[in-house]
Design an enzyme around this catalytic site. Structure first.
Site, PDB file in Angstrom:
ATOM      1  N   GLU A 328       0.870  -1.171   0.000  1.00 41.02           N
ATOM      2  CA  GLU A 328       0.000   0.000   0.000  1.00 41.02           C
ATOM      3  C   GLU A 328       0.915   1.231   0.000  1.00 41.02           C
ATOM      4  O   GLU A 328       1.822   1.351   0.808  1.00 41.02           O
ATOM      5  CB  GLU A 328      -0.910  -0.026   1.231  1.00 41.02           C
ATOM      6  CG  GLU A 328      -2.118   0.887   1.119  1.00 41.02           C
ATOM      7  CD  GLU A 328      -1.778   2.340   1.345  1.00 41.02           C
ATOM      8  OE1 GLU A 328      -2.065   3.169   0.453  1.00 41.02           O
ATOM      9  OE2 GLU A 328      -1.204   2.651   2.403  1.00 41.02           O
ATOM     10  N   HIS A 329       0.645   2.185  -0.893  1.00 42.19           N
ATOM     11  CA  HIS A 329       1.622   3.200  -1.297  1.00 42.19           C
ATOM     12  C   HIS A 329       1.667   4.448  -0.426  1.00 42.19           C
ATOM     13  O   HIS A 329       2.610   5.243  -0.527  1.00 42.19           O
ATOM     14  CB  HIS A 329       1.304   3.607  -2.745  1.00 42.19           C
ATOM     15  CG  HIS A 329       2.445   4.162  -3.519  1.00 42.19           C
ATOM     16  ND1 HIS A 329       3.675   4.482  -2.975  1.00 42.19           N
ATOM     17  CD2 HIS A 329       2.554   4.463  -4.839  1.00 42.19           C
ATOM     18  CE1 HIS A 329       4.469   4.956  -3.918  1.00 42.19           C
ATOM     19  NE2 HIS A 329       3.823   4.955  -5.051  1.00 42.19           N
ATOM     20  N   CYS A 330       0.689   4.679   0.439  1.00 42.85           N
ATOM     21  CA  CYS A 330       0.572   6.009   1.044  1.00 42.85           C
ATOM     22  C   CYS A 330       1.786   6.396   1.881  1.00 42.85           C
ATOM     23  O   CYS A 330       2.165   7.564   1.921  1.00 42.85           O
ATOM     24  CB  CYS A 330      -0.721   6.139   1.851  1.00 42.85           C
ATOM     25  SG  CYS A 330      -0.721   5.323   3.454  1.00 42.85           S
ATOM     26  N   LEU A 332       4.821   4.412   1.800  1.00 41.40           N
ATOM     27  CA  LEU A 332       5.982   3.627   1.371  1.00 41.40           C
ATOM     28  C   LEU A 332       6.217   3.761  -0.127  1.00 41.40           C
ATOM     29  O   LEU A 332       5.297   3.598  -0.920  1.00 41.40           O
ATOM     30  CB  LEU A 332       5.776   2.150   1.711  1.00 41.40           C
ATOM     31  CG  LEU A 332       5.727   1.796   3.201  1.00 41.40           C
ATOM     32  CD1 LEU A 332       5.100   0.429   3.408  1.00 41.40           C
ATOM     33  CD2 LEU A 332       7.128   1.846   3.801  1.00 41.40           C
TER      34      LEU A 332
END
Length: 613
Positions: A328-330, A332
């Site tokens: 999950e990109h938020c 990292l």
């Protein structure tokens, strides 16, 4: 081998240097506008450029909202406790998106099967998963005592702030913006003290202890035994309308409403708390991918009932022992995950167990995570599953590999490997689609405090001239080579601009976000025509969206398509190979395949040109 707590204190703890890193430079509004005009010019007609110039002049008016918003950003940047002027930008950009994050935002890495960690265990699913858990828990314990060495790049220290999002971080759907449940915050001080992970199998979820009651990790054999029990316990897939993971594929506002309703029931509230506080997820998939393409596709989307896409880290282990990670990109970015993955994969499982102090304690405690869905909620789960299955089917992908080209070859040709790749992309795109389109490339900026990435725009005047020259019948080899070298040099210089913080897009975008957040409070509500100008719209309407991730421990890196016409290009440039994972909507899938075919031709042409010097 000593455990983490036995190591001497060198004063170089994981986060020891973060506050000493230089701050991300804040450009002036005038500089960003001037730079933006230069960057957008190659993509615009004369009329479009003139209209954009007028919009920029309006943005620069002394009495206009642009100046007020820029001044407010300067105020924020100087505020005590603020690490970067981008500290509000990243939550707005990532947590503010309202569409689904599954496939749209989450990304994956596919692990090689010949790493030291893989070689130290059998390919049996439970053994591979247990080895990954052992390695990850070892890393977590090292992070807890700040013994993970700070990352460096060419001798420059990098921000380690993102490492605080590796364990127990969960994105929480909300409206109008999501939030994050994560350690190292005022609400959850210090590292996570959770001792459990979530194991998913055929849509069933289990709380699974990986650290014993005394704070000691379970031995790898204990973990494998527990995982085998879970594998045996779930003989049939959970009915689609009961597999809660499907809910994490919903658009964020819809998921927020569903989650609020679920949390009103104490059973569901407890289930959500177990999932959201877990260190990470391990997805034991009930498939044996036939090849790398199938593995990558399953890592990107897979069985959405066997995922919790809101979790920061989800290891995926297939039935044949093939492995990877969905992120999950938020909080990292790829570089942080690669450092994490490299440390996991580059040691055998016994070394990780010894360093962590793991010992035999019997089969770990585990229990099924239960939700209490009413009929309407079950219908929502089923609908989410069907909608995401169709959404994934509408995303076409392709793996492309150049086993004879890598950074060693590029360096022997005296060209930047990334410049070579981007030149090849532009030439292939022009030949496959007949045009030069906006192209994004992510540039890591972790050398700054709280640094993440910068938005690079690849299309320079030199790049356009290079592509024109390559297909000019009147151009000879010398002319083509000169254009190639000039474009490559311009590309390298543009990347250096981004690394210095001299890039306009995120700065100007943040002004738009500030107006939305507090424009009324600042008296800056007047519309800004710049954000509807041809330059702003066309430059950000990507035909190619590119990002690279170098690690010898991965085969492929990937993400989903980002717009109805865009080709996503996730690429791995390593000494001996160049691997790409392409994604685009199925409606234009033929264009992706033609692009791939032209890319092979372009790479060969460029190599021959450079070799002939």
């Amino acid at each position: 081998m000593s455990t983490w707590t036995d190591l001497p204190d060198t004063g170089e703890g994981t986060f020891a240097f973060d506050d000493q890193l230089p701050r991300v430079p804040l450009p002036t509004l005038d500089d960003s506008c001037a730079r933006f005009l230069r960057w957008c010019a190659p993509l615009l007609t004369e009329a479009e450029y003139a209209e954009t110039e007028r919009a920029v002049a309006d943005l620069l008016r002394p009495d206009g909202p642009g100046r007020i918003l820029a001044a407010d950003l300067e105020r924020f940047d100087a505020k005590p406790g603020v690490g970067s002027w981008l500290d509000e930008f990243w939550p707005s950009r990532y947590l503010g998106r309202r569409d689904r994050i599954a496939l749209n935002a989450n990304f994956f890495f596919h692990f090689r099967d010949d790493t030291p960690l893989a070689r130290s265990t059998s390919a049996e699913q439970a053994d591979r998963a247990a080895a990954l858990i052992t390695a990850a828990v070892n890393y977590k314990l090292g992070l807890d005592v700040e013994a993970i060495p700070p990352a460096t790049q060419r001798g420059t220290r990098l921000s380690m702030a993102q490492n605080k999002f590796l364990f127990s971080e969960t994105r929480i759907p909300g409206s109008p913006q999501d939030s994050v449940r994560v350690p190292y915050t005022d609400e959850w001080p210090g590292p996570s003290r959770a001792r459990h992970i979530v194991v998913l199998r055929r849509g069933a979820m289990f709380r699974f202890d990986v650290i014993g009651a005394e704070g000691v990790p379970y031995a790898t054999a204990d973990l494998a035994a527990g995982l085998r029990e879970i594998l045996s316990a779930v003989r049939e897939p959970v009915p689609t309308d009961l597999a809660a993971g499907h809910l994490t594929t919903l658009a964020r506002a819809e998921w927020a409403g569903v989650r609020t309703e679920l949390a009103a029931d104490p059973v569901n509230r407890a289930a959500l708390d177990t999932i959201e506080t877990a260190l990470f997820c391990v997805c034991l998939d009930d498939v044996d991918p036939a090849d790398l393409q199938e593995s990558c596709d399953a890592l990107l989307a897979g069985d959405s009932g066997n995922r919790w896409f809101d979790k920061a880290v989800s290891f995926v282990v297939f039935g044949n022992g093939d492995t990877g990670i969905n992120v999950e990109h938020c909080g990292l970015d790829g570089t942080t995950i690669l450092s994490f993955v490299d440390m996991l994969l580059e040691s055998g499982v016994a070394d990780h167990a010894e360093r962590s102090g793991a010992r035999e304690q019997g089969v770990p405690a585990y229990e099924r995570i239960e939700f209490a869905f009413n009929p309407l909620q079950r219908a929502t789960v089923a609908s989410a599953a069907a909608a995401f299955a169709q959404f994934a089917a509408d995303n076409a992908t392709l793996t492309v590999s150049f086993p004879d080209f890598g950074t060693d070859k590029a360096k022997s040709l005296r060209i930047s490997p990334d410049a070579f790749a981007q030149l090849a992309y532009q030439l292939a795109h022009r030949r496959s689609k007949g045009l030069t389109g906006a192209t994004y490339e992510s540039i890591a900026t972790r050398q700054y405090r709280n640094g993440r990435t910068e938005a690079m725009r690849v299309v320079t005047p030199e790049m356009v001239a290079f592509v024109d020259t390559m297909d000019d019948p009147a151009a000879d080899a010398a002319g083509k080579l000169a254009a190639l070298r000039t474009a490559a040099d311009a590309h390298v210089e543009r990347a250096k601009e981004c690394q210095r913080g001299d890039a306009p897009e995120q700065h100007l975008w943040e002004l738009q976000w500030i107006q939305r957040r507090r424009g009324e409070q600042l008296g800056a509500t007047e519309p800004m025509p710049f954000f509807d100008s041809p330059g702003w719209v066309i430059t950000r309407d990507d035909y190619l969206s590119t990002s690279s991730a170098p690690s010898k421990n991965i085969h492929y890196f990937g993400f989903g398509c980002t717009s109805p016409k865009c080709i996503g290009i996730a690429y791995v440039l390593l000494p001996d190979r160049w691997n790409l994972y392409l994604a685009t909507p199925t409606a234009v899938e033929h264009e992706m395949h033609e692009f791939a075919a032209q890319l092979r031709i372009a790479a060969t042409e460029l190599t021959e040109l450079l070799s002939g010097e």
